[in-house]
Scaffold this motif. Structure first.
Motif, PDB file in Angstrom:
ATOM      1  N   ARG A  32       0.823  -1.205   0.000  1.00 16.09           N
ATOM      2  CA  ARG A  32       0.000   0.000   0.000  1.00 16.09           C
ATOM      3  C   ARG A  32       0.862   1.263   0.000  1.00 16.09           C
ATOM      4  O   ARG A  32       0.548   2.249  -0.671  1.00 16.09           O
ATOM      5  CB  ARG A  32      -0.930  -0.003   1.216  1.00 16.09           C
ATOM      6  N   ALA A  33       1.972   1.237   0.733  1.00 15.49           N
ATOM      7  CA  ALA A  33       2.840   2.418   0.807  1.00 15.49           C
ATOM      8  C   ALA A  33       3.647   2.599  -0.478  1.00 15.49           C
ATOM      9  O   ALA A  33       3.794   3.713  -0.983  1.00 15.49           O
ATOM     10  CB  ALA A  33       3.772   2.310   2.013  1.00 15.49           C
ATOM     11  N   TRP A  34       4.171   1.503  -1.006  1.00 12.92           N
ATOM     12  CA  TRP A  34       4.987   1.590  -2.215  1.00 12.92           C
ATOM     13  C   TRP A  34       4.143   1.695  -3.485  1.00 12.92           C
ATOM     14  O   TRP A  34       4.617   2.177  -4.506  1.00 12.92           O
ATOM     15  CB  TRP A  34       5.880   0.352  -2.334  1.00 12.92           C
ATOM     16  N   GLY A  35       2.909   1.173  -3.388  1.00 13.85           N
ATOM     17  CA  GLY A  35       2.074   1.031  -4.580  1.00 13.85           C
ATOM     18  C   GLY A  35       2.076  -0.420  -5.020  1.00 13.85           C
ATOM     19  O   GLY A  35       3.144  -1.034  -5.133  1.00 13.85           O
ATOM     20  N   TRP A  36       0.887  -0.981  -5.252  1.00 15.57           N
ATOM     21  CA  TRP A  36       0.794  -2.399  -5.553  1.00 15.57           C
ATOM     22  C   TRP A  36       1.443  -2.760  -6.880  1.00 15.57           C
ATOM     23  O   TRP A  36       1.788  -3.920  -7.110  1.00 15.57           O
ATOM     24  CB  TRP A  36      -0.669  -2.845  -5.542  1.00 15.57           C
ATOM     25  N   THR A  37       1.597  -1.783  -7.759  1.00 18.39           N
ATOM     26  CA  THR A  37       2.243  -2.055  -9.052  1.00 18.39           C
ATOM     27  C   THR A  37       3.644  -1.457  -9.132  1.00 18.39           C
ATOM     28  O   THR A  37       4.215  -1.365 -10.216  1.00 18.39           O
ATOM     29  CB  THR A  37       1.378  -1.500 -10.200  1.00 18.39           C
ATOM     30  N   SER A  38       4.185  -1.026  -7.993  1.00 18.09           N
ATOM     31  CA  SER A  38       5.530  -0.441  -7.991  1.00 18.09           C
ATOM     32  C   SER A  38       6.580  -1.515  -8.226  1.00 18.09           C
ATOM     33  O   SER A  38       6.336  -2.717  -8.055  1.00 18.09           O
ATOM     34  CB  SER A  38       5.792   0.266  -6.660  1.00 18.09           C
ATOM     35  N   VAL A  39       7.777  -1.064  -8.587  1.00 16.84           N
ATOM     36  CA  VAL A  39       8.871  -1.994  -8.849  1.00 16.84           C
ATOM     37  C   VAL A  39       9.216  -2.797  -7.597  1.00 16.84           C
ATOM     38  O   VAL A  39       9.423  -4.017  -7.656  1.00 16.84           O
ATOM     39  CB  VAL A  39      10.115  -1.225  -9.363  1.00 16.84           C
ATOM     40  N   GLY A  40       9.266  -2.131  -6.439  1.00 17.62           N
ATOM     41  CA  GLY A  40       9.633  -2.812  -5.200  1.00 17.62           C
ATOM     42  C   GLY A  40       8.640  -3.901  -4.826  1.00 17.62           C
ATOM     43  O   GLY A  40       9.034  -5.030  -4.488  1.00 17.62           O
ATOM     44  N   THR A  41       7.330  -3.577  -4.891  1.00 15.89           N
ATOM     45  CA  THR A  41       6.303  -4.549  -4.515  1.00 15.89           C
ATOM     46  C   THR A  41       6.291  -5.729  -5.471  1.00 15.89           C
ATOM     47  O   THR A  41       6.265  -6.896  -5.049  1.00 15.89           O
ATOM     48  CB  THR A  41       4.919  -3.876  -4.501  1.00 15.89           C
ATOM     49  N   LEU A  42       6.313  -5.435  -6.782  1.00 22.02           N
ATOM     50  CA  LEU A  42       6.282  -6.510  -7.767  1.00 22.02           C
ATOM     51  C   LEU A  42       7.527  -7.385  -7.690  1.00 22.02           C
ATOM     52  O   LEU A  42       7.449  -8.621  -7.803  1.00 22.02           O
ATOM     53  CB  LEU A  42       6.135  -5.923  -9.173  1.00 22.02           C
ATOM     54  N   THR A  43       8.676  -6.776  -7.473  1.00 26.22           N
ATOM     55  CA  THR A  43       9.917  -7.553  -7.390  1.00 26.22           C
ATOM     56  C   THR A  43       9.882  -8.496  -6.189  1.00 26.22           C
ATOM     57  O   THR A  43      10.217  -9.684  -6.309  1.00 26.22           O
ATOM     58  CB  THR A  43      11.129  -6.610  -7.284  1.00 26.22           C
ATOM     59  N   ALA A  44       9.486  -7.958  -5.025  1.00 30.77           N
ATOM     60  CA  ALA A  44       9.423  -8.798  -3.823  1.00 30.77           C
ATOM     61  C   ALA A  44       8.441  -9.942  -4.015  1.00 30.77           C
ATOM     62  O   ALA A  44       8.740 -11.101  -3.675  1.00 30.77           O
ATOM     63  CB  ALA A  44       9.029  -7.946  -2.621  1.00 30.77           C
ATOM     64  N   GLY A  45       7.275  -9.643  -4.564  1.00 29.26           N
ATOM     65  CA  GLY A  45       6.275 -10.686  -4.762  1.00 29.26           C
ATOM     66  C   GLY A  45       6.695 -11.729  -5.775  1.00 29.26           C
ATOM     67  O   GLY A  45       6.536 -12.947  -5.548  1.00 29.26           O
ATOM     68  N   LEU A  46       7.255 -11.297  -6.903  1.00 29.25           N
ATOM     69  CA  LEU A  46       7.653 -12.240  -7.951  1.00 29.25           C
ATOM     70  C   LEU A  46       8.820 -13.117  -7.513  1.00 29.25           C
ATOM     71  O   LEU A  46       8.847 -14.321  -7.807  1.00 29.25           O
ATOM     72  CB  LEU A  46       8.013 -11.470  -9.233  1.00 29.25           C
ATOM     73  N   VAL A  47       9.786 -12.529  -6.804  1.00 28.43           N
ATOM     74  CA  VAL A  47      10.908 -13.330  -6.312  1.00 28.43           C
ATOM     75  C   VAL A  47      10.417 -14.358  -5.291  1.00 28.43           C
ATOM     76  O   VAL A  47      10.861 -15.517  -5.292  1.00 28.43           O
ATOM     77  CB  VAL A  47      11.998 -12.430  -5.703  1.00 28.43           C
ATOM     78  N   ALA A  48       9.476 -13.951  -4.421  1.00 24.92           N
ATOM     79  CA  ALA A  48       8.920 -14.889  -3.443  1.00 24.92           C
ATOM     80  C   ALA A  48       8.248 -16.062  -4.143  1.00 24.92           C
ATOM     81  O   ALA A  48       8.437 -17.226  -3.769  1.00 24.92           O
ATOM     82  CB  ALA A  48       7.925 -14.168  -2.536  1.00 24.92           C
ATOM     83  N   VAL A  49       7.458 -15.768  -5.191  1.00 28.40           N
ATOM     84  CA  VAL A  49       6.780 -16.829  -5.936  1.00 28.40           C
ATOM     85  C   VAL A  49       7.799 -17.723  -6.647  1.00 28.40           C
ATOM     86  O   VAL A  49       7.661 -18.954  -6.677  1.00 28.40           O
ATOM     87  CB  VAL A  49       5.791 -16.219  -6.943  1.00 28.40           C
ATOM     88  N   ALA A  50       8.843 -17.113  -7.214  1.00 31.87           N
ATOM     89  CA  ALA A  50       9.855 -17.888  -7.931  1.00 31.87           C
ATOM     90  C   ALA A  50      10.642 -18.809  -7.006  1.00 31.87           C
ATOM     91  O   ALA A  50      11.131 -19.871  -7.428  1.00 31.87           O
ATOM     92  CB  ALA A  50      10.814 -16.932  -8.653  1.00 31.87           C
ATOM     93  N   LEU A  51      10.781 -18.418  -5.746  1.00 31.51           N
ATOM     94  CA  LEU A  51      11.542 -19.229  -4.799  1.00 31.51           C
ATOM     95  C   LEU A  51      10.773 -20.457  -4.332  1.00 31.51           C
ATOM     96  O   LEU A  51      11.382 -21.417  -3.842  1.00 31.51           O
ATOM     97  CB  LEU A  51      11.942 -18.382  -3.589  1.00 31.51           C
ATOM     98  N   VAL A  52       9.447 -20.437  -4.458  1.00 31.75           N
ATOM     99  CA  VAL A  52       8.641 -21.558  -3.963  1.00 31.75           C
ATOM    100  C   VAL A  52       9.003 -22.872  -4.650  1.00 31.75           C
ATOM    101  O   VAL A  52       9.253 -23.884  -3.971  1.00 31.75           O
ATOM    102  CB  VAL A  52       7.135 -21.243  -4.103  1.00 31.75           C
TER     103      VAL A  52
END
Length: 432
Positions: free
Chosen positions: A204-224
């Motif tokens: 919410r603070a960074w923006g749901w489509t911001s680079v930081g949020t998307l990077t953290a989420g995508l890396v988390a999914v890729a690590l699964v």
């Protein structure tokens, strides 16, 4: 074990006051909860290995000493980063205490009484949770939020002194040292949970489509998938995939994910709701006490209920009650204070649901395992419990938000917890 809930529940209760003193955002302070859960998850398996190598008594003492140090740091914290650091050190101590304590607690119990023994051991956590709200808020009312860490400090010192009464011969360790678990898998699994929590908390603070949020989420999914591969291929995996081939262990762990997320995250919402109703510190702790008290009673009685009715009916009933309790809170929370009509029924229902689920789920996940896999399975179960708690907290923080209508945020938070309860019901009904 009783000391650990004070650090968990007490920290949740104090967040509004800590936030006011430090001027921190709710997202930043949520790491005092998520960071604790993630570190507990990361090191509990390793703690079990350490206990097998150096002995449970020595491991227990090291864990309690570490807990004491972390608690002292929390008491002296002058800002949010230091408080988070103290919580992390507390979690390191807890990750050693949990596997060592369960091994000692089960010594001498026959196979037929294992469920009862586990129920007694797991009841220690809700027992602490039952007394923590009232005691913590009484201490806050008498001094400041820092006093909530005094109780676990005193209990930990008492546990350390009592550990010297244990037998000198450490009979609770295997004759051969257990191999060190997969450290790469531990890092990958912890990073996946931490990055997912980061994306949810800061989205919410960074923006749901911001680079930081998307990077953290995508890396988390890729690590699964990497984590799953390590769990399947390593001879000593961080989370042993082969144990999930046992149906009861698999289903109990799936249900455990949602139940544990609810059990931790709901304590973040209640103090905020009650403080918005202008309850005093003492009033908040007293108002929330029905849930842990009922949960404790259920945990103590769970062994007897399991012997009479079996696991599946008891767990399904608990899941149904948990769904109804969260749904009640979502539909009935109001801006105007109405504790007995709006909040109290939900507190009772959630306490009853957790009482029928918390201890029996742990026992159901272990009851069909070979005795040689018992310690590993218990560590894996509690690792999942901690990881799901961290993600649950992050999810609720994301739904609450920092701005806007608080009432709408509370309803979104309760809605998320209701959905999690439905997941546990489906797992226990369909997959068992």
């Amino acid at each position: 074990m009783v000391a650990l809930p004070f650090g968990v529940t007490g920290t949740n209760l104090a967040l509004p006051l800590v936030r006011k003193e430090f001027g921190s955002s709710l997202a930043a302070l949520s790491w005092t909860l998520s960071g604790y859960s993630i570190v507990m998850a990361a090191f509990t398996m390793l703690g079990g290995t350490i206990a097998s190598r150096i002995g449970t008594r020595r491991t227990f003492r090291i864990g309690v000493t570490t807990l004491i140090v972390g608690t002292a740091v929390c008491i002296a914290a002058s800002n949010t980063p230091i408080l988070i650091t103290g919580r992390v050190v507390q979690a390191l101590g807890g990750s050693l205490i949990v596997p060592a304590s369960v091994t000692v607690a089960l010594v001498g119990w026959p196979e037929s009484r294992r469920a009862f023994a586990i129920g007694i051991w797991t009841a220690a956590f809700p027992l602490g949770s039952a007394t923590a709200p009232t005691i913590s808020w009484a201490l806050i009312d008498a001094g400041s939020w820092r006093w909530i860490f005094v109780t676990p400090l005193v209990l930990a010192v008492g546990a350390l002194a009592g550990s010297f009464l244990l037998p000198r011969e450490d009979r609770y360790s295997p004759t051969a040292p257990v191999p060190i678990p997969d450290l790469i898998g531990m890092v990958v699994g912890t990073a996946a949970a931490g990055l997912m929590a980061l994306a949810l908390v800061q989205g919410r603070a960074w923006g749901w489509t911001s680079v930081g949020t998307l990077t953290a989420g995508l890396v988390a999914v890729a690590l699964v998938p990497v984590f799953v591969w390590r769990s399947r291929s390593h001879p000593r995996p961080f989370l042993p995939a082969r144990l999930f081939e046992v149906p009861s262990f698999r289903v109990a762990n799936i249900a455990n994910v949602s139940v544990s997320a609810i059990g931790i995250a709901v304590w973040l919402i209640w103090p905020l709701v009650l403080r918005s109703w202008h309850y005093s510190a003492w009033g908040v702790g007293l108002a929330m006490s029905p849930t842990p008290c009922i949960t404790t009673f259920g945990a103590v009685m769970s062994g007897r209920l399991v012997r009479r009715y079996g696991y599946r009916p008891l767990l399904i009933l608990g899941a149904v009650i948990l769904v109804v309790g969260n749904l009640w809170l979502m539909l009935n929370v109001h801006r105007t204070p109405a504790y007995w009509v709006h909040l109290f029924p939900g507190l009772v229902l959630i306490g009853a649901g957790m009482g029928l689920l918390y201890s029996p789920l742990n026992a159901a996940g272990l009851i069909d395992l070979d005795r040689a896999d018992f310690a590993t399975g218990n560590a894996a179960f509690n690792t999942g419990r901690s990881l799901s708690g961290a993600v649950g907290i992050a999810g609720v923080v994301a739904t609450l938000g920092e701005v806007g209508d608080p009432l709408a945020g509370y309803r979104r938070g309760y809605g998320l917890l209701t959905a999690m309860a439905v997941v546990s019901f489906i797992a226990l009904t369909v997959m068992w």
